[in-house]
Each structure stands twice: as structure tokens, then as C-alpha cells.
Design an enzyme around this catalytic site. Sequence first.
Site, short mmCIF file in Angstrom:
data_model
loop_
_atom_site.label_atom_id
_atom_site.label_comp_id
_atom_site.label_asym_id
_atom_site.label_seq_id
_atom_site.Cartn_x
_atom_site.Cartn_y
_atom_site.Cartn_z
N SER A 129 17.90 1.24 -21.95
CA SER A 129 17.90 1.64 -20.54
C SER A 129 17.80 3.15 -20.42
CB SER A 129 19.22 1.16 -19.92
OG SER A 129 19.42 1.77 -18.67
N TYR A 154 29.10 -0.20 -20.44
CA TYR A 154 27.77 -0.82 -20.48
C TYR A 154 26.75 0.17 -21.04
CZ TYR A 154 23.09 -1.65 -18.80
OH TYR A 154 21.72 -1.75 -18.74
N LYS A 158 24.31 0.45 -24.83
CA LYS A 158 22.87 0.70 -25.05
C LYS A 158 22.70 1.85 -26.05
CE LYS A 158 21.50 -2.58 -22.42
NZ LYS A 158 21.00 -3.80 -23.07
C1 UD1 Z 1 22.13 0.90 -12.29
C2 UD1 Z 1 23.20 1.28 -13.27
C3 UD1 Z 1 22.57 1.50 -14.61
C4 UD1 Z 1 21.82 0.24 -15.05
C5 UD1 Z 1 20.83 -0.19 -13.98
C6 UD1 Z 1 20.28 -1.55 -14.34
C7 UD1 Z 1 25.00 2.42 -12.02
C8 UD1 Z 1 25.64 3.72 -11.72
N1 UD1 Z 1 23.90 2.48 -12.80
O1 UD1 Z 1 21.16 1.95 -12.24
O2 UD1 Z 1 23.54 1.83 -15.57
O3 UD1 Z 1 21.14 0.48 -16.25
O4 UD1 Z 1 21.47 -0.29 -12.71
O5 UD1 Z 1 19.29 -1.93 -13.44
O6 UD1 Z 1 25.44 1.37 -11.59
N2 UD1 Z 1 21.89 2.05 -4.02
C9 UD1 Z 1 22.34 2.09 -2.72
N3 UD1 Z 1 22.99 0.99 -2.21
C10 UD1 Z 1 23.19 -0.14 -2.96
C11 UD1 Z 1 22.72 -0.19 -4.29
C12 UD1 Z 1 22.08 0.94 -4.79
O7 UD1 Z 1 22.19 3.09 -2.03
O8 UD1 Z 1 23.80 -1.08 -2.45
C13 UD1 Z 1 21.20 3.22 -4.56
C14 UD1 Z 1 21.91 3.85 -5.75
O9 UD1 Z 1 22.81 4.83 -5.33
C15 UD1 Z 1 20.74 4.42 -6.54
C16 UD1 Z 1 19.58 3.48 -6.24
O10 UD1 Z 1 19.94 2.78 -5.05
O11 UD1 Z 1 20.41 5.68 -6.07
C17 UD1 Z 1 19.32 2.49 -7.33
O12 UD1 Z 1 20.53 1.84 -7.64
P1 UD1 Z 1 20.61 0.65 -8.70
O13 UD1 Z 1 19.63 -0.40 -8.35
O14 UD1 Z 1 22.03 0.24 -8.82
O15 UD1 Z 1 20.09 1.30 -10.07
P2 UD1 Z 1 20.65 2.58 -10.89
O16 UD1 Z 1 21.74 3.25 -10.20
O17 UD1 Z 1 19.49 3.41 -11.24
#
Ligand code: UD1
Length: 343
Positions: A129, A154, A158
Site C-alpha cells: 500500500s 495495519y 505492509k
Molecule cells: C485508507 C487508510 C490506508 C489504507 C487505505 C486502503 C486511513 C487513515 N488510511 O487510506 O491506511 O491503506 O484506506 O484503501 O484510514 N474521507 C472522508 N470521509 C469519509 C471517508 C474518507 O472525507 O467518510 C476522506 C479521507 O479523509 C481521505 C479520502 O477521503 O482524504 C480517502 O479516504 P480513504 O478512502 O479512507 O483512503 P485513505 O485515507 O487514502
Amino acid sequence: MAKPIKILVTGGLGYIGSHTVVELQQAGYEVVIIDDCSNASEAVLEGIAAITGKPPHFERFDLREKKKVIDFFNRHPDIKGTIHFAASKAVGESVEKPLLYYENNLGSLVYLLQQLTGRGRRSFIFSSSCTVYGQADALPITEGAPVKPAESPYGNTKQIGEEIIGDTCRVHPELQAISLRYFNPIGAHPSNMIGELPMGIPQNLVPFITQTAAGLRKELSVFGDDYPTPDGTCIRDYIYVVDLARAHVVALQRLLEEGNQENYEVFNIGTGTGTSVLEVIHSFERVSGKALNYQIVGRRPGDVTQAYADTSKANKTLGWKATTALDQAIKTAWDWEQKIRAL
Ligand code: UD1
């Protein structure tokens, strides 16, 4: 006709695993899946069979059961390549249950590698990842960027997983391995037969958006709009899951056909384009024709501001490139959400 090459896919009923099984079967490989169904459903086999015309061979067991892993390889001595997806992946849960994550994600890896060494040439692909980079100092992120201290158990599995593979490859030249560092996979198969099936409340952005639009969630919380980015929301590299699945097929081909000179390589698998949370929401609104109910809330602990890939190594070495546009990928996620809600 030559006998098809047999490939083991662990976690092959999961989100990325199932899409990869489809691409492998369509490329002519014979696939054997091991999955314990802890976060996946056996019904996914039907979806794979409907797309490819062939159900893959499936064995249900937990890779922490070392004896079963040994027995499996004794029964399948002709497996030429292994793609290892099986792992727990919820960041929050890993903070609550670190030992479960270390045992599940690293124990299974060690048992697999033990069976893949000392048996002649074997190919191995590991699901890693972009989380290993943390907040990278330079963007886009190259494979040469330093691995930063992990934010969660987690993420640590990795990093340690990659080290375990590297250490093993150093003393086992017969093992040919590649770690693929995924950015943010999204979307569902264009056939609408397989897709993401999050259990409980989704943690990731796109399934949360589609579930909100489908009426399962009241509203999407956007975690922070005060980041130093053009619209204040975080930036990620969202890659269509079928493009990602195809990257596994070309990585496998490289290992099987030529082998990699260093016998262990890592590749970033993303699109190379950064997209903000608000841009993802707007893409969803465009393709669905629906206004999304969302609210800006505080930042989520552990989130990095920006992460997007420099994909030139994968483009050049693997001859692979993501080709699917964001809107197209989001459209498949929405089609899939509507289908599973109607079931
Ligand atoms: C997350 C994990 C990462 C993992 C990846 C797997 C965290 C901090 N990181 O990455 O370790 O490898 O998923 O796919 O959990 N967002 C919102 N509202 C939401 C959900 C997400 O605003 O309800 C935003 C987040 O702040 C982020 C973006 O959407 O900026 C993407 O979020 P997400 O899909 O969870 O991915 P990552 O944070 O990149």
C-alpha cells in the site's frame, strides 16, 4: 494445447482479489483461490464464473493454520505463482487489535513464503500500500521515497511484510517477488457482477459516498477542508480496480517469463493524478445525477494531506498504465451499489 499455468490467489474472494481472478482467468491462467471468508462471501465465486464462464477452484481455510498451508502446497506442487491478497485491512480495528493484525497479516505471509522457497522457481506478488510512504516529502511519490514510520499496526504489517519478502529473496534466488503499492482502488467490474462489499460502516470514501446516495447513510462527513490544497480537502490517487487488477497480471507475466534481475522489486500502482475529496464528490454527482448529502467535519487522525503516485516505473518496466477516467470508475461504483441494494 499447453496446460494452463496454475496460480494461487489468496484472498481471491475479496474486492481486489476477485477482480484480479477475473483478469487472470481471462488471460488464460488456471486459478486456485484460498479464502477464509472472514471478510468476503462465497457468492463472489458465482460472479467470477458469470464473467469468465468458469468457476475458479476454491478452498476455504485460514492461512494462519500452518498445517493446512503445507498440505495445500503438497497437493498443488504445480503452482507457479502466488498473488497474496489475504489480509485484514481496517486501520481503526488494527489499532484496537494489533496482535490480531500482526498474526493474521504476517503469520500467513511467513507460512506462504516457507512453502514457496526450496521448491524451484516460484513467483510471488504481495498486496502492499502507498500507506508505507506516510506523508511523502515530494510529490508525485516515487518508489525511491523513504518509508515513513507507520501510522497504524495495519500500515506496519505492509512495511514489515515488504521487509520479510526482501530478506527472504536475498537468500532465496529461486523466489521472484514483486510488491505492488496500491494507491486508492475504487469502482466495480464493468459487468456489474462483482464489486466492493464493505462489511459494516465503510471506512473508505467511495463506498461511503455510494451508500449515502443509496440511503443507507444519512450523510458523508468530509474529514477537513483546511488542508493546504487548492480546495482544502485531502488529495489521493484513485485507481480503477480493473486497471489495478490488470497490473497484477502484467507483474505476474514479468516474473514468470523473464524474472526480475534483483528478484525483488516494488512498483507504485496508481494513476499519477491527485484528486481531492470534493472533486470525488462532484464526480459522483455528475455521473449519478444526484446531489450528495455531505458535511465538512474535523480532520481524521492519521490522514495525510496528499498522496499520488509517480507511475513511470510501472509504465516503463511493466508496460502498464491506468486508462480508466475517474468519472467512469465512479459510475461503476454507483451501478454496483444500486444493484446490491436491489437484491
Ligand atoms: C485508507 C487508510 C490506508 C489504507 C487505505 C486502503 C486511513 C487513515 N488510511 O487510506 O491506511 O491503506 O484506506 O484503501 O484510514 N474521507 C472522508 N470521509 C469519509 C471517508 C474518507 O472525507 O467518510 C476522506 C479521507 O479523509 C481521505 C479520502 O477521503 O482524504 C480517502 O479516504 P480513504 O478512502 O479512507 O483512503 P485513505 O485515507 O487514502
